[in-house]
Design a protein around this motif. Sequence first.
Motif, mmCIF file in Angstrom:
data_model
loop_
_atom_site.group_PDB
_atom_site.id
_atom_site.type_symbol
_atom_site.label_atom_id
_atom_site.label_comp_id
_atom_site.label_asym_id
_atom_site.label_seq_id
_atom_site.Cartn_x
_atom_site.Cartn_y
_atom_site.Cartn_z
ATOM 1 N N ILE A 65 -0.219 11.351 9.315
ATOM 2 C CA ILE A 65 0.961 10.937 8.565
ATOM 3 C C ILE A 65 1.977 10.370 9.559
ATOM 4 C CG2 ILE A 65 2.886 11.693 7.126
ATOM 5 C CD1 ILE A 65 1.064 13.961 6.114
ATOM 6 N N HIS A 116 0.432 7.074 5.029
ATOM 7 C CA HIS A 116 -0.728 7.963 5.106
ATOM 8 C C HIS A 116 -1.907 7.304 4.394
ATOM 9 C CE1 HIS A 116 -3.153 11.575 5.226
ATOM 10 N NE2 HIS A 116 -3.270 11.546 3.912
ATOM 11 N N ASN A 117 -3.039 7.306 5.049
ATOM 12 C CA ASN A 117 -4.280 6.823 4.435
ATOM 13 C C ASN A 117 -4.157 5.407 3.877
ATOM 14 O OD1 ASN A 117 -6.465 8.463 4.780
ATOM 15 N ND2 ASN A 117 -6.465 9.250 2.690
ATOM 16 N N GLY A 118 -3.453 4.533 4.570
ATOM 17 C CA GLY A 118 -3.324 3.147 4.136
ATOM 18 C C GLY A 118 -2.299 2.908 3.042
ATOM 19 N N ILE A 119 -1.525 3.931 2.713
ATOM 20 C CA ILE A 119 -0.488 3.833 1.679
ATOM 21 C C ILE A 119 0.870 4.122 2.312
ATOM 22 C CG2 ILE A 119 0.395 4.829 -0.477
ATOM 23 C CD1 ILE A 119 -2.150 3.287 -0.945
ATOM 24 N N THR A 141 5.724 2.140 -3.599
ATOM 25 C CA THR A 141 4.479 2.540 -2.968
ATOM 26 C C THR A 141 3.653 1.265 -2.779
ATOM 27 O OG1 THR A 141 4.523 4.694 -4.024
ATOM 28 C CG2 THR A 141 2.403 3.975 -3.166
ATOM 29 N N THR A 145 0.318 -0.749 -0.212
ATOM 30 C CA THR A 145 -0.763 -0.599 0.752
ATOM 31 C C THR A 145 -0.306 -1.211 2.071
ATOM 32 O OG1 THR A 145 -1.792 -2.689 0.117
ATOM 33 C CG2 THR A 145 -2.542 -0.706 -1.023
#
Length: 113
Positions: free
Chosen positions: A2, A18-21, A110, A112
Amino acid sequence: MITRIPGSIASRSKGVVHNGIVTTVTTSPDKSDDMYVQVKGALASIDKNLAEAGSSKAKILTAICYCADMSAKPALNKAWDEWVDASNPPMRAVLGVALEGKDLIEIICTATV
């Protein structure tokens, strides 16, 4: 992993990746009584926050606009329509709420990366 993008207050991040977001939040730096002016300022901050996280408005998935005066929603829509990537429009909701101080708008996006 993160990644937190520090905000102006130590206990809050202006963005988290986090995780491409990436999720980011902002109000307008301009605290005038004009909804259009505040929305333009907030959207410019969203652009900066997304760029700092390695993203852009073309990659926004969702946006939630917290609006202190729903009668001013046409001004919000005008600023939004001028700013949004029309080829990649995100899902957007506008909620009427009480905001702190002179804030008329707060936006959470939010996207990507």
